[in-house]
Design an enzyme around this catalytic site. Structure first.
Site, PDB file in Angstrom:
ATOM      1  CE  LYS A 298       1.828  -4.269  -3.184  1.00  0.00           C
ATOM      2  NZ  LYS A 298       1.750  -4.546  -1.521  1.00  0.00           N
TER       3      LYS A 298
ATOM      4  CD  GLU B 259       2.802   2.438   1.852  1.00  0.00           C
ATOM      5  OE1 GLU B 259       2.596   1.143   1.228  1.00  0.00           O
ATOM      6  OE2 GLU B 259       1.745   2.977   2.258  1.00  0.00           O
TER       7      GLU B 259
HETATM    8  O1  KIV Z   1      -2.136  -1.649  -1.976  1.00  0.00           O
HETATM    9  C1  KIV Z   1      -1.508  -0.634  -2.661  1.00  0.00           C
HETATM   10  O2  KIV Z   1      -1.691  -0.043  -3.477  1.00  0.00           O
HETATM   11  C2  KIV Z   1       0.071  -0.723  -2.592  1.00  0.00           C
HETATM   12  C3  KIV Z   1       1.080   0.472  -2.914  1.00  0.00           C
HETATM   13  C4  KIV Z   1       0.489   1.717  -3.240  1.00  0.00           C
HETATM   14  C5  KIV Z   1       2.159   0.011  -3.196  1.00  0.00           C
HETATM   15  O3  KIV Z   1       0.545  -1.304  -1.789  1.00  0.00           O
END
Ligand code: KIV
Length: 268
Positions: A118, A187
Site C-alpha cells: 500500500k 480515509e
Molecule cells: O495503517 C493503516 O492501518 C491504514 C489503514 C487502516 C487504512 O492505513
C-alpha cells in the site's frame, strides 16, 4: 465450501465491485491476529503502518522503517493461511525515487511473502507507483486523510470538505487508477463525496471513516475488537476485549494474592 476455499484474490476484487459485493479488509501486525482473521470472511489483510500508534506507542506513523514493516509483515504472512497480505510502505520508503520505491516494494514480496503493497498516493509519487505496478507488484492506493502527511495537515482531520480538497483527492484517485492500483483506500472523507468517487472509479474503493457507499470497508482490528483505549468516531467496537482482558487479569492477580492460584488442578 469453507470460507477459506471461497477466498477472493486481489485480482478478484474488481469483480466484487462489479457484482456489488462488499469487500472486507482488516489490519494485523502479528501472526496470532492474522490466524484469527484467516478463520473469518476477510478478503485481505493490511499490515498497516498504524502498528506505530496501535502497538508501538508512537504518536504518528512517521518513525516506522522498512525493516520494521517487513518484520511485521513476515509474522502476518505466517498466520494468514493464504489470505492475501498487503504490506504498508512506510514514510520515505517510496518518495525518494521510483527505483528506491520498487526496491522497497520488492522487499515486502521477496522477504516477507506479501501479495502486494500500500502507498499513500499524492501526485508526486505516481511515477513510483507506476514503477512498482510495472514490475507486476499489486499496489493498494490511499487517498483522503493520509496519516504520513500529518505534519503538513497539522493533525488528523477529515479531508475533502472543501472544493479544492475534493478536487485534489479526485485527481489523486484517478492518477492512482491510471497507474494501475488494484483498489484505493479512502480515509476520513465525507460520505457523499466517497459515494460519488466510488461510482467514478473503475477500481474498488475501501473506506475507513468514509461512509457506507464505498465498495469495501477496512478497520484497525484492535479498534473493532474494543482493545484500543479511545475509539475514533468512525469505529464501531464490536466487542469489549480490553474490558474482558482487564477483568481476567484482575481476577488472576486476586487469586495469586489470595494463594488460590495455582490450585491442585493447575499444578504437577
Ligand atoms: O495503517 C493503516 O492501518 C491504514 C489503514 C487502516 C487504512 O492505513
Amino acid at each position: 465450501m469453507t470460507d477459506q476455499q471461497k477466498r477472493t484474490t486481489l485480482a478478484g476484487l474488481r469483480a466484487k465491485k462489479t457484482a456489488g459485493e462488499k469487500i472486507v479488509a482488516l489490519t494485523a501486525y502479528d501472526c496470532l491476529t492474522a490466524s484469527l482473521l484467516a478463520e473469518c470472511p476477510v478478503d485481505f489483510i493490511l499490515v498497516g503502518d498504524s502498528v506505530a500508534n496501535v502497538v508501538l506507542g508512537y504518536s504518528s506513523t512517521l518513525p516506522m522503517t522498512m525493516d520494521e514493516m517487513v518484520y511485521h509483515t513476515k509474522m502476518v504472512v505466517r498466520g494468514a493461511g493464504g489470505v492475501p497480505v498487503i504490506g504498508d510502505m512506510p514514510f520515505l520508503s517510496y518518495e525518494l525515487s521510483p527505483e528506491e520505491a520498487l526496491r522497497n516494494a520488492g522487499r515486502f514480496i521477496k522477504e516477507a511473502g506479501a501479495a502486494g503493497v500500500k502507498v499513500e498516493g499524492s501526485i508526486d509519487v505516481i511515477p513510483a507507483i507506476r514503477k512498482i505496478t510495472s514490475a507486476h507488484i499489486p499496489v493498494l492506493g490511499h487517498v483522503g486523510l493520509k496519516p504520513q502527511s500529518v505534519l503538513e495537515l497539522g493533525g488528523y482531520k477529515v479531508q475533502g470538505r472543501t472544493e479544492s480538497q475534493a478536487r485534489r483527492i479526485r485527481a489523486e484517485a484517478r492518477a492512482l487508477e491510471e497507474a494501475g492500483v488494484f483498489a484505493v483506500v479512502l480515509e476520513c472523507v465525507p460520505r457523499a463525496f466517497a459515494g460519488r468517487l466510488s461510482k467514478a472509479l473503475r477500481v474498488p474503493t475501501i473506506g475507513i471513516g468514509a461512509g457506507p457507499a464505498c465498495d469495501g470497508q477496512i478497520l484497525v482490528t484492535h479498534d473493532l475488537l474494543g482493545w484500543t483505549e479511545k475509539p475514533k468516531k468512525f469505529v464501531k467496537p464490536y466487542a469489549s476485549v480490553r474490558a474482558v482482558a482487564r477483568e481476567a487479569i484482575t481476577a488472576f492477580a486476586r487469586d495469586v494474592k489470595a494463594g488460590e492460584f495455582p490450585d491442585a488442578e493447575h499444578s504437577f
